[in-house]
Design an enzyme around this catalytic site. Structure first.
Site, PDB file in Angstrom:
ATOM      1  CG  HIS A 227      -5.599  -2.401  -0.096  1.00 29.86           C
ATOM      2  ND1 HIS A 227      -4.605  -1.957  -1.285  1.00 29.86           N
ATOM      3  CD2 HIS A 227      -4.999  -1.546   0.757  1.00 29.86           C
ATOM      4  CE1 HIS A 227      -3.945  -0.980  -1.078  1.00 29.86           C
ATOM      5  NE2 HIS A 227      -4.129  -0.630   0.363  1.00 29.86           N
TER       6      HIS A 227
ATOM      7  CB  SER B 227      -0.990   0.002   0.941  1.00 26.92           C
ATOM      8  OG  SER B 227      -1.982   1.020   1.104  1.00 26.92           O
TER       9      SER B 227
ATOM     10  CG  ASP C 231      -6.855  -2.905  -3.872  1.00 28.32           C
ATOM     11  OD1 ASP C 231      -7.745  -2.148  -3.577  1.00 28.32           O
ATOM     12  OD2 ASP C 231      -5.611  -2.965  -3.560  1.00 28.32           O
TER      13      ASP C 231
END
Length: 340
Positions: A315, A184, A282
């Site tokens: 994610h 991320s 995601d």
């Protein structure tokens, strides 16, 4: 942690949650910013695997990996958790992975339960030393603080090639094989650190061998293929102006949009190989990860480039679901990437 909290966190992360109130700005799942400039991090965010503290362990009974917490830069209180795999030969040297956690630059921790569980497995399966940096967070420390901390940590690692304060690095680090990785926001930091190496040299002739970006955090004002129609209404977009209020181009600043105005060509990425990982579900950042991979490919960059899509997961999936088959598959690929 309760399943309901995970679902609430995921919903807030990927769907519009930005609400303006009279007394504060609600940026769930990240934080609240009050008119008094007081910052309050979400209790949900603080209880997720990204942030929930877990202590280090010497000689983990399941993996043999040892971990400890160290202060790298006392002046800024930047610390790290370092992982040492089970090494029987006192002369053996193994690759070094500098790792950056996720959390939108404003939550998360190198000492979080999810990162600790994941990186302990990576250290064991890949047989690498890992330095996971607890960089300074926004909005108290706005961009470029996180990038400065990351680059400084890489220089700190490189300084150990000819001796240093950390015995695990001095005695067992192979400085011909230094890698950077992150998930991320940490994946975003990876990109920027590798670009910085093109402008600044590391001590002792150390070079970055490769980079790993897992569900990386990139943005941009113009939609890309696979991106949702309301992509700019999500929290990951709204929070950026509080992370980097000085960014002239907003979400097109070159640090968050590597193909934005004024961004250097991706062909100048200074490493030999790059692995990009996206999650199939995601809904916000999958499209940007694929777009980033295609941008590198189109730039004429000369290294080895791979894109993987993990099926049925979203994610930062290895942090939230380390036992999932896709997380295990990632770790096997990562071991090969770091050792070959």
């Amino acid at each position: 942690m309760a399943t309901g909290k995970i679902i609430f966190f995921a919903l807030c992360l990927f769907f519009p949650c930005y609400l303006s109130h009279e007394d504060f700005i609600d940026l769930r799942p990240f934080l609240n910013i009050y008119k008094s400039d007081t910052v309050e991090r979400s209790t949900v965010a603080l209880s997720t695997p990204l942030s929930k503290y877990t202590p280090p362990k010497l000689d983990d009974p399941q993996t043999g990996v040892s971990s400890k917490d160290i202060v790298i830069f006392p002046a800024t209180n930047v610390s790290a958790r370092i992982y040492l795999p089970d090494i029987s030969d006192p002369e053996e040297r193994v690759p070094v992975l500098l790792y950056f956690h996720g959390g939108g630059f404003c939550i998360g921790s190198a000492f979080g339960f999810g990162d600790h569980s994941y990186l302990t497995r990576v250290a064991s399966q890949s047989k690498v030393i890992i330095v996971s940096v607890n960089y300074r967070l926004a909005p108290e420390y706005k961009i470029p603080a996180a990038y400065i901390d990351a680059w400084s940590a890489l220089r700190w690692i490189a300084s150990h090639r000819k001796g240093g304060v950390e015995p695990w690095l001095v005695n067992h680090g192979d400085f011909r094989r230094v890698f950077v990785g992150g998930d991320s926001a940490g994946g975003n930091i990876v990109h920027n650190v590798v670009m910085w190496e093109g402008r600044q040299k590391l001590p002792n002739h150390v070079r970055i061998s490769g980079a790993v970006l897992v569900t990386p955090y990139f943005l941009g004002s113009k939609p890309v293929e696979y991106e949702a129609k309301n992509f700019t209404d999500t929290s990951v977009y709204k929070v950026w102006k509080y992370v980097c209020p000085s960014c002239k181009y907003g979400v097109d600043d070159m640090h968050i949009n590597p193909l934005g105005p004024g961004a250097p060509s991706l062909k100048w990425l200074k490493c030999k190989k790059i692995m990009v990982y996206v999650g199939e579900t995601d809904v916000e950042l999958r499209a940007r990860g694929i777009w980033y991979y295609r941008g590198i490919k189109a730039s004429g960059w000369k290294g080895k480039l791979r894109l993987y899509e993990a099926k049925g997961v979203g994610h930062v999936f290895p942090i939230f679901s380390p036992e999932h088959q896709e997380s295990k598959k990632l770790m096997k690929r990562l071991a090969k990437f770091l050792q070959n």
